[in-house]
Design an enzyme around this catalytic site. Structure first.
Site, PDB file in Angstrom:
ATOM      1  N   ARG A 190       0.812  -1.491   0.463  1.00  0.00           N
ATOM      2  CA  ARG A 190       0.060  -0.114  -0.205  1.00  0.00           C
ATOM      3  C   ARG A 190       1.082   1.639   0.320  1.00  0.00           C
ATOM      4  O   ARG A 190       1.638   0.960   1.317  1.00  0.00           O
ATOM      5  CB  ARG A 190      -1.172   0.298   1.557  1.00  0.00           C
ATOM      6  CG  ARG A 190      -1.746  -1.202   0.981  1.00  0.00           C
ATOM      7  CD  ARG A 190      -2.398  -1.478   2.127  1.00  0.00           C
ATOM      8  NE  ARG A 190      -3.418  -2.327   2.227  1.00  0.00           N
ATOM      9  CZ  ARG A 190      -4.484  -3.035   3.314  1.00  0.00           C
ATOM     10  NH1 ARG A 190      -4.904  -1.807   3.948  1.00  0.00           N
ATOM     11  NH2 ARG A 190      -5.932  -3.842   2.705  1.00  0.00           N
TER      12      ARG A 190
ATOM     13  N   SER B   9     -22.177 -12.786  15.052  1.00  0.00           N
ATOM     14  CA  SER B   9     -20.846 -11.621  14.732  1.00  0.00           C
ATOM     15  C   SER B   9     -21.356 -11.891  13.001  1.00  0.00           C
ATOM     16  O   SER B   9     -20.816 -12.979  12.809  1.00  0.00           O
ATOM     17  CB  SER B   9     -19.546 -11.615  14.545  1.00  0.00           C
ATOM     18  OG  SER B   9     -19.559 -11.100  13.745  1.00  0.00           O
TER      19      SER B   9
ATOM     20  N   SER C 213     -19.085  -2.207   3.971  1.00  0.00           N
ATOM     21  CA  SER C 213     -18.264  -0.799   2.979  1.00  0.00           C
ATOM     22  C   SER C 213     -17.518  -1.193   1.994  1.00  0.00           C
ATOM     23  O   SER C 213     -17.430  -0.415   0.891  1.00  0.00           O
ATOM     24  CB  SER C 213     -17.332   0.070   4.010  1.00  0.00           C
ATOM     25  OG  SER C 213     -17.004  -1.355   4.060  1.00  0.00           O
TER      26      SER C 213
ATOM     27  N   HIS D 263     -21.967   3.665   7.737  1.00  0.00           N
ATOM     28  CA  HIS D 263     -21.783   4.206   5.858  1.00  0.00           C
ATOM     29  C   HIS D 263     -23.255   4.615   5.960  1.00  0.00           C
ATOM     30  O   HIS D 263     -23.356   4.858   4.205  1.00  0.00           O
ATOM     31  CB  HIS D 263     -21.619   2.740   5.572  1.00  0.00           C
ATOM     32  CG  HIS D 263     -20.166   2.323   5.258  1.00  0.00           C
ATOM     33  ND1 HIS D 263     -18.565   2.864   4.496  1.00  0.00           N
ATOM     34  CD2 HIS D 263     -18.990   1.402   6.199  1.00  0.00           C
ATOM     35  CE1 HIS D 263     -17.282   3.039   4.967  1.00  0.00           C
ATOM     36  NE2 HIS D 263     -17.269   1.500   5.919  1.00  0.00           N
TER      37      HIS D 263
ATOM     38  N   THR E  28     -20.458   6.868  12.856  1.00  0.00           N
ATOM     39  CA  THR E  28     -19.302   7.227  12.686  1.00  0.00           C
ATOM     40  C   THR E  28     -19.081   9.117  12.417  1.00  0.00           C
ATOM     41  O   THR E  28     -20.496   9.489  12.009  1.00  0.00           O
ATOM     42  CB  THR E  28     -18.207   7.096  11.690  1.00  0.00           C
ATOM     43  OG1 THR E  28     -16.686   8.075  11.482  1.00  0.00           O
ATOM     44  CG2 THR E  28     -19.005   6.885  10.486  1.00  0.00           C
TER      45      THR E  28
ATOM     46  N   LYS F 249     -17.712  10.010   8.575  1.00  0.00           N
ATOM     47  CA  LYS F 249     -18.119   9.821   7.100  1.00  0.00           C
ATOM     48  C   LYS F 249     -18.559  10.852   6.329  1.00  0.00           C
ATOM     49  O   LYS F 249     -18.665  11.769   5.804  1.00  0.00           O
ATOM     50  CB  LYS F 249     -18.136   8.446   6.392  1.00  0.00           C
ATOM     51  CG  LYS F 249     -17.399   7.840   7.009  1.00  0.00           C
ATOM     52  CD  LYS F 249     -17.553   6.217   6.612  1.00  0.00           C
ATOM     53  CE  LYS F 249     -16.400   4.894   7.121  1.00  0.00           C
ATOM     54  NZ  LYS F 249     -15.204   5.110   8.651  1.00  0.00           N
TER      55      LYS F 249
ATOM     56  N   THR G 288      -9.020   7.328  26.986  1.00  0.00           N
ATOM     57  CA  THR G 288      -8.759   8.631  25.678  1.00  0.00           C
ATOM     58  C   THR G 288      -8.871   9.770  25.992  1.00  0.00           C
ATOM     59  O   THR G 288      -9.970   9.894  26.495  1.00  0.00           O
ATOM     60  CB  THR G 288      -9.201   7.302  24.582  1.00  0.00           C
ATOM     61  OG1 THR G 288      -9.174   5.909  24.866  1.00  0.00           O
ATOM     62  CG2 THR G 288      -9.049   8.487  23.654  1.00  0.00           C
TER      63      THR G 288
END
Length: 404
Positions: A21, A136, A188, A216, A244, A247, A276
């Site tokens: 990549r 899942s 996605s 998405h 999210t 996006k 965090t």
């Protein structure tokens, strides 16, 4: 062990398979999206970006940009700490209120990314609920897989979007065990959409919680941008809706929405949240502005859907194979890792078109593709240029054409 030799050998293997990549060095310019400046050793030039997850161009929206700028002037740059230790800014509170309202839930909790919101939430539920079994979907995102793996609870993988397989696995499980079904709305890479209502029916039948990843879909679907579940009028059937801010909303961050008790549970026990540093207030303010705008404006969504239809139509006319799906994601199928990367490189170098090749392990081998994401800001000329370039390269690569 010669560690450096090991690292080089592994990287050489990626090069040989055509899977290495390379990051395009791009500079987004306000007001110019989907144009960006590409920097190379030979200088810089403009390119058209065709693989951005800024699906609606909200990262360029005037209200979003101004909200972020004014918040930096008002609050400064960073949050100053974790949410628990001095890092909860008023804009975080406002953002969580907006998100809860968007999804019709009692509460919301924001994280630094969608990856972390999936990992922390699923991991914490799996660790803390005694005997929990997580069911899942086989094509769930890496963040969901890692969260479930981190939980070390029992997990059952069901065939992608296969209701019969899911029910068979639910039926085979201990009827007394607590259960959670984890899946996505829009996937996605293939762009297909889950049968959410039917999955909820099975959850009701077998007493399972539901966890829906709408990353998405938020901003993209539904009368207020609440996602596929809002479009179908079934947000109330989901235990947890995750999304999210990075996006369609155009900024950065992740979140969950659920009951007050569930969000408080994750807030109190999830290490990925507790330890965090909080999002900068400017990001939270930008997200609030974006969400509020898309709750009332259909202009971006309607324009976006028209662009997708036009691109698909022109691809069909040229016989360029793309995966049919009901979403905004247009996977142009190449089926060869080396050719996929070569096409991507030529598009960038010779046509000033940037679309990243998607290779294994993101997708299975022999399904390599160019994942194209049109936006409302791509013009007719942009679409014509992209399809014309693909038409030329398809012939040069001797790739099969789709049959109309």
């Amino acid at each position: 062990m010669d560690f450096e030799a090991f690292f080089k050998s592994e990287l050489d293997g990626l090069h040989e398979e055509g899977r290495y990549r390379v990051f395009a060095d791009l500079e987004r310019q306000r007001g110019q999206f989907p144009r960006a400046t590409r920097y190379t050793e030979n200088g810089s030039h403009d390119v058209t970006v065709w693989c951005s997850n800024d699906y609606l161009g909200m990262g360029q929206n005037q209200a979003v940009v101004e909200a972020m700028k004014s918040t930096i002037d008002h609050c400064g740059a960073g949050a100053g700490g974790t949410r628990n230790i001095s890092g909860t800014n008023h804009y975080h509170v406002l953002l969580e209120q907006e998100l809860a309202d968007l999804h019709g839930k009692e509460s919301a909790l924001i994280f630094t990314s969608g990856y972390i919101s999936n990992w922390a939430t699923l991991g914490t539920l799996g660790q803390k609920i005694p005997g929990l079994i997580i069911f899942s979907d086989a094509l769930n995102h890496a963040s969901m897989i890692e969260g479930i793996r981190y939980a070390k609870c029992e997990r059952v993988i069901w065939k992608h979007n296969d209701l019969k397989d899911l029910e068979a696995k639910l039926k085979a499980a201990d009827p007394k065990a607590p259960k959670l079904i984890a899946f996505e709305s829009v996937y996605s890479m293939d762009g297909d959409i889950a049968p959410i209502n039917e999955i909820c029916d099975l959850a009701d039948r077998y007493g399972a919680m539901t966890y829906l990843d709408e990353v998405h879909a938020v901003g993209m679907y539904g009368p207020r941008g609440g996602g596929v579940a809002e479009r179908e009028g079934i947000m109330d059937r989901l235990t947890i809706i995750e999304g999210t801010l990075g996006k369609a909303f155009g900024v950065m961050g992740g979140y969950i929405t659920a009951s007050t008790a569930l969000c408080d549970f994750i807030r109190s026990f999830a290490s990925g949240f507790i330890f965090t540093t909080a999002l900068p207030p400017s990001l939270a303010a930008g997200a609030v502005a974006s969400i509020r705008h898309l709750k009332t404006s259909q202009i971006e969504r309607f324009a976006h859907q028209e662009r997708v239809r036009r691109l698909r139509s022109l691809l069909d006319a040229r016989g360029i194979p793309h995966m049919p799906n009901p979403s905004h994601i247009v996977p142009v199928m190449v089926g060869d890792a080396a050719k996929c990367k070569w096409i991507s490189d030529i598009l960038l170098d010779n046509f000033n078109i940037y679309v990243q090749p998607i290779n294994y392990p993101t997708v299975p081998k022999k399904t390599e593709r160019l994942r194209i994401t049109p936006t409302p800001l791509h013009s007719d000329a942009d679409i014509d240029h992209l399809v014309g370039a693909l038409h030329q390269l398809w012939s040069r690569c001797a790739l099969a054409r789709a049959v109309a």
